[in-house]
Design an enzyme around this catalytic site. Sequence first.
Site, PDB file in Angstrom:
ATOM      1  N   ASN A 209       0.839  -1.137   0.165  1.00  0.00           N
ATOM      2  CA  ASN A 209       0.020   0.118  -0.039  1.00  0.00           C
ATOM      3  C   ASN A 209       0.958   1.275   0.072  1.00  0.00           C
ATOM      4  OD1 ASN A 209       0.645   0.639   2.590  1.00  0.00           O
ATOM      5  ND2 ASN A 209      -0.364  -1.419   3.170  1.00  0.00           N
ATOM      6  N   ASP A 278      -4.337  -6.297   5.380  1.00  0.00           N
ATOM      7  CA  ASP A 278      -5.501  -7.208   6.127  1.00  0.00           C
ATOM      8  C   ASP A 278      -5.423  -8.694   5.498  1.00  0.00           C
ATOM      9  OD1 ASP A 278      -6.466  -5.124   7.654  1.00  0.00           O
ATOM     10  OD2 ASP A 278      -8.027  -4.462   5.750  1.00  0.00           O
ATOM     11  N   LYS A 288       8.265 -17.267 -10.489  1.00  0.00           N
ATOM     12  CA  LYS A 288       7.653 -16.032 -11.097  1.00  0.00           C
ATOM     13  C   LYS A 288       6.611 -16.569 -12.012  1.00  0.00           C
ATOM     14  CE  LYS A 288       8.572 -12.073 -13.855  1.00  0.00           C
ATOM     15  NZ  LYS A 288       9.387 -11.372 -14.944  1.00  0.00           N
ATOM     16  N   ASP A 306      -4.764  -9.638  13.420  1.00  0.00           N
ATOM     17  CA  ASP A 306      -4.678  -8.112  13.848  1.00  0.00           C
ATOM     18  C   ASP A 306      -3.710  -7.913  14.924  1.00  0.00           C
ATOM     19  OD1 ASP A 306      -5.292  -5.397  14.929  1.00  0.00           O
ATOM     20  OD2 ASP A 306      -7.180  -5.741  13.654  1.00  0.00           O
ATOM     21  N   ILE A 307      -2.606  -7.277  14.468  1.00  0.00           N
ATOM     22  CA  ILE A 307      -1.444  -7.210  15.653  1.00  0.00           C
ATOM     23  C   ILE A 307      -1.898  -6.385  16.871  1.00  0.00           C
ATOM     24  CG2 ILE A 307       0.971  -6.543  15.750  1.00  0.00           C
ATOM     25  CD1 ILE A 307       1.256  -6.787  12.686  1.00  0.00           C
ATOM     26  N   LYS A 341     -11.047  -3.186  18.652  1.00  0.00           N
ATOM     27  CA  LYS A 341      -9.797  -3.561  19.029  1.00  0.00           C
ATOM     28  C   LYS A 341      -9.510  -3.298  20.629  1.00  0.00           C
ATOM     29  CE  LYS A 341      -8.179  -2.485  14.530  1.00  0.00           C
ATOM     30  NZ  LYS A 341      -7.086  -3.151  13.406  1.00  0.00           N
TER      31      LYS A 341
HETATM   32  O1  C5P Z   1      -8.271  -2.456  11.045  1.00  0.00           O
HETATM   33  P1  C5P Z   1      -7.433  -1.376  10.401  1.00  0.00           P
HETATM   34  O2  C5P Z   1      -6.379  -1.761   9.630  1.00  0.00           O
HETATM   35  O3  C5P Z   1      -8.219   0.000   9.841  1.00  0.00           O
HETATM   36  O4  C5P Z   1      -6.845  -0.669  11.726  1.00  0.00           O
HETATM   37  C1  C5P Z   1      -5.602   0.202  11.653  1.00  0.00           C
HETATM   38  C2  C5P Z   1      -4.882   0.139  12.980  1.00  0.00           C
HETATM   39  O5  C5P Z   1      -4.880  -1.414  13.421  1.00  0.00           O
HETATM   40  C3  C5P Z   1      -3.683   0.596  12.846  1.00  0.00           C
HETATM   41  O6  C5P Z   1      -3.203   1.167  14.111  1.00  0.00           O
HETATM   42  C4  C5P Z   1      -2.914  -0.755  12.400  1.00  0.00           C
HETATM   43  O7  C5P Z   1      -1.622  -0.540  12.717  1.00  0.00           O
HETATM   44  C5  C5P Z   1      -3.318  -1.803  13.284  1.00  0.00           C
HETATM   45  N1  C5P Z   1      -3.567  -3.085  12.566  1.00  0.00           N
HETATM   46  C6  C5P Z   1      -2.683  -4.039  12.948  1.00  0.00           C
HETATM   47  N2  C5P Z   1      -2.764  -5.070  12.651  1.00  0.00           N
HETATM   48  C7  C5P Z   1      -3.557  -5.546  11.346  1.00  0.00           C
HETATM   49  C8  C5P Z   1      -4.111  -4.682  10.757  1.00  0.00           C
HETATM   50  C9  C5P Z   1      -4.283  -3.467  11.440  1.00  0.00           C
HETATM   51  O8  C5P Z   1      -1.890  -3.946  13.991  1.00  0.00           O
HETATM   52  N3  C5P Z   1      -3.572  -6.715  10.874  1.00  0.00           N
END
Ligand code: C5P
Length: 396
Positions: A209, A278, A288, A306-307, A341
């Site tokens: 991105n 995501d 390749k 989701d970290i 979250k």
């Molecule tokens: O859910 P979204 O990506 O919009 O949320 C954004 C927040 O969640 C940011 O702080 C991003 O660093 C964190 N995030 C994460 N792991 C993911 C997706 C988002 O830590 N897989």
Amino acid sequence: MELKGRSVILGVTGGIAAYKAAQLLRLLRKRGAEVQVAMTEGATHFVTTTTFQALSGKPVFSDQWDARMPNGMAHIDLSRQADLILIAPASADFLARVACGMADDLLATMVLARDCPLLVAPAMNRQMWENPATRRNVAQLAADGVRVLGPASGEQACGEFGAGRMWEPEEIIEEVIAFLAPKLLDGKRVLMTAGPTFEAIDPVRGITNLSSGRMGYALARAARHAGAQVTLVSGPVGFSAPQGVDCVNVVSALEMHEAVMAHAAAADIFIGVAAVADYRVANVAAHKLKKDVSGVPVIELVENPDILATVAALKDGPFCVGFAAESSNLEEYAQAKRRRKKIPLIAANLIQDGLGGENNRLILFDDEGVHPLMLAPKSVLASQLVEHIAYLTGKM
Ligand code: C5P
């Protein structure tokens, strides 16, 4: 202008690195500092007082018996308004004289008579730096509360290689800025993510991105300036880690997750700034992908962890801060994310305001309400966000 309103005495001593002090002076002025230069007699053999006078816009002092100060107290009066004295380059001889409290020239007398902090950037031949006498003197200075910046290792003016090169002017300035910043997060361990992630499709292609990493890097720098010990887990970005920040470089979301979880238990604060993908590719091709071989490839996706939510769910985990970049409905989406979250603070911005650029506009959402931060360079927003985090964590 991070040094606006600050007053610095720049002491230049006799060594070939004295020519770099001219650049250091330029950078200090550019950052907004008022600078008064004082030189040892030795320094004037390398660079003239005229150079420093022109660059500082002030007369330069080098002679203990200079009659220009009406009361003859240059050694005291010059340093009384200063925020700090910075000696760069600091020669072995000068360090020795300061270590034993000598006052045998104007600069040494100013240092002895100071009522402000002293920072020194040593520069000398490697054997001089390694000599037990210099080691003793530097240890004594550190024990006396003097901040020793460097030296670096590398090629020396004499042609030898080793420790003793003066830090580059930019590195010294960064330390001066850090030194003078309010220590709002003193001793706190801050873990952060920044930048984009890259999810491989095949050995050369991937999904990523437009996150530049600028906001996260600015925040890492601001947290470090505020006295925090910062670990930055970074996706691929085009610049190096801020000075004094431990950086763990990763590529994919899974690697980022692993690196964060390895450090999360020890952190007091976790800030997720990264634009984490995501989804990742389930069927990563070992070779390749070739056009026209088996038709249009189908890329299967699986969800990434989701970290931020994982760290927020840790028992006795760190205080968690999230970011939300949205293209519309900012408040609604950001608040929903904060609840989902389970994090105490989220910083939201519109993608059109900040993604990839130098400036941004943030809105902070926490239990107390909504706090807008006006359009500003990311470095300014980073300091404001650090202040807010310090305020919220200070209440706990
Ligand atoms: O859910 P979204 O990506 O919009 O949320 C954004 C927040 O969640 C940011 O702080 C991003 O660093 C964190 N995030 C994460 N792991 C993911 C997706 C988002 O830590 N897989």
